[in-house]
Design a protein around this motif. Sequence first.
Motif, PDB file in Angstrom:
ATOM      1  N   UNK A 333      -8.065   4.595  -2.367  1.00  0.00           N
ATOM      2  CA  UNK A 333      -7.818   3.581  -3.399  1.00  0.00           C
ATOM      3  C   UNK A 333      -9.090   2.842  -3.795  1.00  0.00           C
ATOM      4  N   UNK A 334      -9.151   2.442  -5.040  1.00  0.00           N
ATOM      5  CA  UNK A 334     -10.333   1.744  -5.553  1.00  0.00           C
ATOM      6  C   UNK A 334     -10.598   0.456  -4.781  1.00  0.00           C
ATOM      7  N   UNK A 335      -9.525  -0.224  -4.340  1.00  0.00           N
ATOM      8  CA  UNK A 335      -9.707  -1.463  -3.598  1.00  0.00           C
ATOM      9  C   UNK A 335     -10.445  -1.257  -2.291  1.00  0.00           C
ATOM     10  N   UNK A 336     -10.254  -0.101  -1.656  1.00  0.00           N
ATOM     11  CA  UNK A 336     -10.964   0.200  -0.417  1.00  0.00           C
ATOM     12  C   UNK A 336     -12.450   0.390  -0.694  1.00  0.00           C
ATOM     13  N   UNK A 337     -12.760   1.091  -1.787  1.00  0.00           N
ATOM     14  CA  UNK A 337     -14.163   1.303  -2.140  1.00  0.00           C
ATOM     15  C   UNK A 337     -14.853  -0.029  -2.446  1.00  0.00           C
ATOM     16  N   UNK A 338     -14.129  -0.932  -3.090  1.00  0.00           N
ATOM     17  CA  UNK A 338     -14.694  -2.249  -3.391  1.00  0.00           C
ATOM     18  C   UNK A 338     -14.909  -3.039  -2.110  1.00  0.00           C
ATOM     19  N   UNK A 339     -13.965  -2.947  -1.162  1.00  0.00           N
ATOM     20  CA  UNK A 339     -14.118  -3.623   0.121  1.00  0.00           C
ATOM     21  C   UNK A 339     -15.325  -3.064   0.870  1.00  0.00           C
ATOM     22  N   UNK A 340     -15.503  -1.750   0.838  1.00  0.00           N
ATOM     23  CA  UNK A 340     -16.654  -1.138   1.499  1.00  0.00           C
ATOM     24  C   UNK A 340     -17.965  -1.641   0.888  1.00  0.00           C
ATOM     25  N   UNK A 341     -17.976  -1.784  -0.426  1.00  0.00           N
ATOM     26  CA  UNK A 341     -19.185  -2.285  -1.093  1.00  0.00           C
ATOM     27  C   UNK A 341     -19.479  -3.716  -0.660  1.00  0.00           C
ATOM     28  N   UNK A 342     -18.429  -4.545  -0.517  1.00  0.00           N
ATOM     29  CA  UNK A 342     -18.618  -5.918  -0.060  1.00  0.00           C
ATOM     30  C   UNK A 342     -19.243  -5.948   1.335  1.00  0.00           C
ATOM     31  N   UNK A 343     -18.707  -5.096   2.217  1.00  0.00           N
ATOM     32  CA  UNK A 343     -19.192  -5.086   3.595  1.00  0.00           C
ATOM     33  C   UNK A 343     -20.613  -4.546   3.678  1.00  0.00           C
ATOM     34  N   UNK A 418      -6.957  -1.869   5.755  1.00  0.00           N
ATOM     35  CA  UNK A 418      -7.900  -1.301   4.785  1.00  0.00           C
ATOM     36  C   UNK A 418      -9.335  -1.250   5.290  1.00  0.00           C
ATOM     37  N   UNK A 419      -9.670  -2.047   6.272  1.00  0.00           N
ATOM     38  CA  UNK A 419     -10.997  -1.946   6.889  1.00  0.00           C
ATOM     39  C   UNK A 419     -10.995  -0.927   8.018  1.00  0.00           C
ATOM     40  N   UNK A 420     -10.026  -1.037   8.904  1.00  0.00           N
ATOM     41  CA  UNK A 420     -10.044  -0.214  10.114  1.00  0.00           C
ATOM     42  C   UNK A 420      -9.909   1.281   9.809  1.00  0.00           C
ATOM     43  N   UNK A 421      -8.899   1.643   9.024  1.00  0.00           N
ATOM     44  CA  UNK A 421      -8.620   3.064   8.807  1.00  0.00           C
ATOM     45  C   UNK A 421      -9.716   3.782   8.014  1.00  0.00           C
ATOM     46  N   UNK A 440      -9.842  12.947   4.765  1.00  0.00           N
ATOM     47  CA  UNK A 440      -8.689  12.057   4.935  1.00  0.00           C
ATOM     48  C   UNK A 440      -8.313  11.428   3.603  1.00  0.00           C
ATOM     49  N   UNK A 441      -7.026  11.448   3.288  1.00  0.00           N
ATOM     50  CA  UNK A 441      -6.469  10.702   2.160  1.00  0.00           C
ATOM     51  C   UNK A 441      -5.865   9.408   2.698  1.00  0.00           C
ATOM     52  N   UNK A 442      -5.932   8.343   1.907  1.00  0.00           N
ATOM     53  CA  UNK A 442      -5.378   7.051   2.317  1.00  0.00           C
ATOM     54  C   UNK A 442      -4.358   6.578   1.295  1.00  0.00           C
ATOM     55  N   UNK A 443      -3.140   6.359   1.752  1.00  0.00           N
ATOM     56  CA  UNK A 443      -2.071   5.810   0.917  1.00  0.00           C
ATOM     57  C   UNK A 443      -1.733   4.429   1.473  1.00  0.00           C
ATOM     58  N   UNK A 444      -1.998   3.397   0.677  1.00  0.00           N
ATOM     59  CA  UNK A 444      -1.930   2.019   1.173  1.00  0.00           C
ATOM     60  C   UNK A 444      -0.877   1.231   0.407  1.00  0.00           C
ATOM     61  N   UNK A 445      -0.045   0.525   1.144  1.00  0.00           N
ATOM     62  CA  UNK A 445       0.930  -0.368   0.509  1.00  0.00           C
ATOM     63  C   UNK A 445       0.598  -1.819   0.832  1.00  0.00           C
ATOM     64  N   UNK A 446       1.005  -2.704  -0.065  1.00  0.00           N
ATOM     65  CA  UNK A 446       0.811  -4.141   0.143  1.00  0.00           C
ATOM     66  C   UNK A 446       1.963  -4.692   0.994  1.00  0.00           C
ATOM     67  N   UNK A 447       2.036  -6.021   1.124  1.00  0.00           N
ATOM     68  CA  UNK A 447       3.110  -6.644   1.892  1.00  0.00           C
ATOM     69  C   UNK A 447       4.401  -6.657   1.079  1.00  0.00           C
ATOM     70  N   UNK A 448       5.499  -6.330   1.764  1.00  0.00           N
ATOM     71  CA  UNK A 448       6.837  -6.398   1.181  1.00  0.00           C
ATOM     72  C   UNK A 448       7.425  -7.745   1.591  1.00  0.00           C
ATOM     73  N   UNK A 449       7.804  -8.544   0.628  1.00  0.00           N
ATOM     74  CA  UNK A 449       8.332  -9.877   0.897  1.00  0.00           C
ATOM     75  C   UNK A 449       9.852  -9.850   0.981  1.00  0.00           C
ATOM     76  N   UNK A 450      10.415 -10.868   1.560  1.00  0.00           N
ATOM     77  CA  UNK A 450      11.865 -11.057   1.616  1.00  0.00           C
ATOM     78  C   UNK A 450      12.182 -12.344   0.879  1.00  0.00           C
ATOM     79  N   UNK A 451      12.892 -12.210  -0.236  1.00  0.00           N
ATOM     80  CA  UNK A 451      13.205 -13.375  -1.061  1.00  0.00           C
ATOM     81  C   UNK A 451      11.921 -14.155  -1.393  1.00  0.00           C
ATOM     82  N   UNK A 452      10.867 -13.408  -1.740  1.00  0.00           N
ATOM     83  CA  UNK A 452       9.590 -13.951  -2.223  1.00  0.00           C
ATOM     84  C   UNK A 452       8.766 -14.679  -1.166  1.00  0.00           C
TER      85      UNK A 452
END
Length: 777
Positions: A333-343, A418-421, A440-452
């Motif tokens: 995911x693009x967000x992982x690449x951006x995180x890697x650039x930050x680090x 997203x950092x560790x894997x 390796x392919x990475x499939x990442x999901x965000x947090x699932x909320x309950x009633x927001x």
Amino acid sequence: MKISTYRPDAPRAVDGVAVAAVETGSATRLGVGATWVGIAPGTRSQAHQHDETETWVFVSGTGELTVDAERHPVSASTVVQFEPFETHSVENTGDTDLLFVSFYWRDGERAVHAANDTGHRGFGKRPVFVFSSAPTPNGDLHLGHLSGPFFGADVFVRHQRMLGADAWHITGSDDYQNYVVAAARREGRTPAQTAAHYSAEILATLKLMDIDVHQYTATSRDDAYPAALRTFFSRLTASGTVAPREGAALFAADTGEYLYESGVTGRCPACDADSGGNICETCLEPNVCTDLVEPRSAACDAPPRESPLVRYTFPLHEFGKVVTDHHRLGRVPAGVKELAERLSRRERLHIPVTHPAGWGITPAESDVPGQVIWSWLDYAFSILYGIGALGRDLGRDWDADDPGADWKIVHFLGSDGSFFHPMFIPALYRVAHPRWQPDIDYNINEFYLLEDSKFSTSRGHAIWGKDVLNPRTVDAIRFYLALTRPEGRRTSFSPDAYEGFVRDTLVGTWQAWLNDLGERVAKRYGGVAPDAGTWRPEHAAFLARLEARRSALTGALGQDGFSLNRAAELLDGIVTDVTTFARLQAPAADVADFKDEARTVVALELAAARLLATCGAPVMPRFANRLSTALGAPAPTRWPTGIDLVPAGTAVDLAGQVFFADPGTTDPAPSNPTSSTPASEHPSFDHPAPPLLPWFSGLVRDLLRLPADEPVRDRSLVQLGMESLQAIALQYQLTEQVDADVPIEELLGARTVAELSALIAEGLDPDEVAAHTEVPA
């Protein structure tokens, strides 16, 4: 005529690869792109993919070509052509420059064909190991957990297997986490007891969710695991990269306890949000605890003290290029690449990989007495160990100490990993296995909320899998989670929205259409599928529409564009399309002059039902099996390559079938050979069921000679007609079967059967409860 001669002084160096344009001495172009490429001895070109077709003609030198993990020797006079999107690189294995000329051109039709190839990137040629992020055994699984990596990995593997891929779902429990120690303290158990208990509970919940796991490793209960992990750790230390280094560490002010992970909180040094030790769930950047702003100990109110400590550490800042090159190989995911650039902007990032603790596996090395290997390094190895363990069971030559060049690994994980894997773990692999390029392919999901708001066990803000999953609900829950799981953004689960969706869409639309179709087949064609008759343009257009849905579903569940949100929308789209089509064609259904056209309409509706069953199998395996059976076909095992009509004359049994039950009702459960429990004993979100309810209800019915579908959940034994002698007999059965001593006064009191079930479960060992809990095969 055009002539180009390679000039050693002309190329420009790019990461050790010399690149120069093919000069012809004329303004006229060759008609294709052309480039001279020189690879220095011991150098590898970057792995890459593109939409062009490309041909390499090797002129001098020797090397090894890697294409989607397949390796081939190359030398002067070798010619290679790459299809669009094949991942390729070449390494110079000789003593002189490896020289070749590259010709490349665009072919749109060829590129689209390659993109639609289900065996793309070698998925049909090599083993595919799919990992759902190993859960920490400090609690059971709620819907937030289940919506993410476990469910995604299960659907992915089911689809890949239908395509013929050698795919396997691997997970386990991450037993040596610091969070297990915290749970053990709260519950008055040892960490080993806590890990064993919740690991078993997690596996049972996965089974309730119809999630197939082919290798489940509970690391603290595998006798061979400690020695194997120590060997991996020794590989890292032998390299000199992982070594003892002194650095600052945090300790509790009163007890002197070493603080990390769950033992410390504070504000993130990168984004200033509230953060736990070692990782921030907001910006996803790691911390080393001492850099937390205003750190707080979980054990006492006094601010932690900082002192120097020698630990083994890993200098991640030295592996920026390794991480970047790794991200070029697979789906990231693009967000992982951006995180890697930050680090990568950090001048230093020494990650401690041993910690003072009593729970964990100690290194073989004696440089840091009293310390254990960090759980995230432990987890990195457990991935390889799981592949090796699966290989031993299957008789395959998969070895954790010698990873295969052809291994394709797919990770399903939550965003907090997203950092560790995708960064920490592949960097470790480079040190432990320098010649291995993990794909390796990475499939990442965000947090699932309950009633927001976030699922929270401490606040009781959670819906536990065991409370709501059973044969009656599992298909609907899987489909709704597929539709709403957090892909690329946070989403929220609402029990009311879920029950409304099941009632209005799955029951009110899907099931209503299937039942109605069955009634029409029974009424007009004697209960068997008609052959298609005359085709009109609108019939052909609908067939094309079904094919578009099939093709889109292939992509939505495929390795390149996997999205359960999209797959669920497309499955629902099949039903939307067919119900619209049937409604528009209905006026002429009983017109004698158009009966041949009417047969075509019904044949196409049956084809849509067949497509729904087959393409729905990875998401809703029970529904798919039942629907296929009702259409006279076996359970789906192969992914469709086109739209198939139900063969004429096939018996169709759709009328009256219950594929989905209305939540909160006593509708009969969908047919399931593994369960005879009536729907009234199954839980809803408003009425979660005690784990022993199905078993205890059956015991009560047998004793009172009640019908198998008699509702008993919300009635007392007296209301059901139980007398004193029968209560004594029931008391005896409870003692014999589960060693539960329930007084006669309780059995003949005001408690309902559900309440008695809960009372009995309270006094039993968790393993005893699990043994008498209904878990579908």
